[in-house]
Design a protein around this motif. Structure first.
Motif: not given
Length: 253
Positions: A170, A82-83, A172, A86-87
């Protein structure tokens, strides 16, 4: 072994994942060692024609340890994925890989929910995965290669928010704009873009066809440097085909 698998830190969703995973990995090795020892004992019992004493609790303990280890490794894996998503610039996001990854986590989640229905770690993971599954239709629509600048302008007007493309947004940042709240409008816009692209392809086909047509000339009787058109069958066929295609385009406006 089962009691150890139900240690407080294993059940607490706020525990440090690395510590829990290390603990459960050690338990897994211990359970495997006990399983190997049990198989050795059963073998010798068979050789000596003695009643085989099977420890059913060991198998149950192994299943529970492996399931709880899966819960924690999946939770960590999901957080890392997920990180990473997101980036990543949304335009560079590998959508097929994203969809495949979400489907894989969802499959594991189903197994974990069946085995540990009241587990808080499973519940937290499930909520996060389901949110991302709900976002997918919007993200898929926004990655439609048929979307043009005019469509993004229209979307920005719908959202009443400018969509900055330089630097690229991005994932996110895109989600922070609440674009998912306009999922229906986004999907409709994406469908319109695909339909418009199909019509543009038809126009390109007509243009290509006429650019490749040659008009044949033949000498006019014996007059020097005088020519007339030769056979126009190909031209007529192309004209009729183009008219049919244009009728289709006009009917689709």
């Amino acid at each position: 072994m089962r009691t150890a698998a139900q240690a407080e830190m294993v059940l607490d969703e706020n525990s440090e994942a690395e510590v829990v995973i290390s603990y459960l990995s050690d338990l897994t090795q211990q359970a495997q060692a006990q399983q190997t020892e049990q198989e050795r004992i059963l073998y010798h019992q068979g050789v000596l024609n003695l009643p085989k004493m099977v420890n059913d609790d060991l198998a149950l303990a192994q299943e529970e340890i492996e399931l709880r280890l899966l819960v924690w490794t999946s939770s960590t894996g999901w957080a890392e994925a997920s990180q990473r998503w997101a980036e990543t610039a949304f335009s560079q996001l590998d959508m097929p890989a994203l969809e495949e990854s979400i489907a894989a986590f969802a499959k594991k989640l189903l197994h974990m929910e069946q085995g540990l229905p009241s587990n808080q770690v499973v519940k937290g993971l499930g909520e996060s995965v389901k949110v991302m599954q709900g976002n997918l239709p919007t993200l898929q629509a926004l990655r439609n290669p048929s979307l043009r600048e005019r469509h993004w302008t229209k979307l920005a007007a719908i959202m009443a928010t400018p969509l900055v493309t330089d630097p690229p947004l991005t994932l996110a940042q895109l989600l922070d704009l609440k674009v998912v709240s306009q999922q229906e409008a986004v999907v409709i816009l994406s469908v319109e873009a695909s339909q418009e692209a199909a019509l543009e392809d038809l126009l390109d086909h007509i243009t290509f066809k006429w650019n490749s047509i040659d008009f044949s000339l033949i000498p006019f009787k014996d007059v020097k440097d005088a020519y007339i058109l030769g056979s126009v069958e190909d031209v007529t066929a192309a004209l009729e085909d183009s008219m049919v295609t244009m009728s289709t385009i006009l009917a689709s406006r």
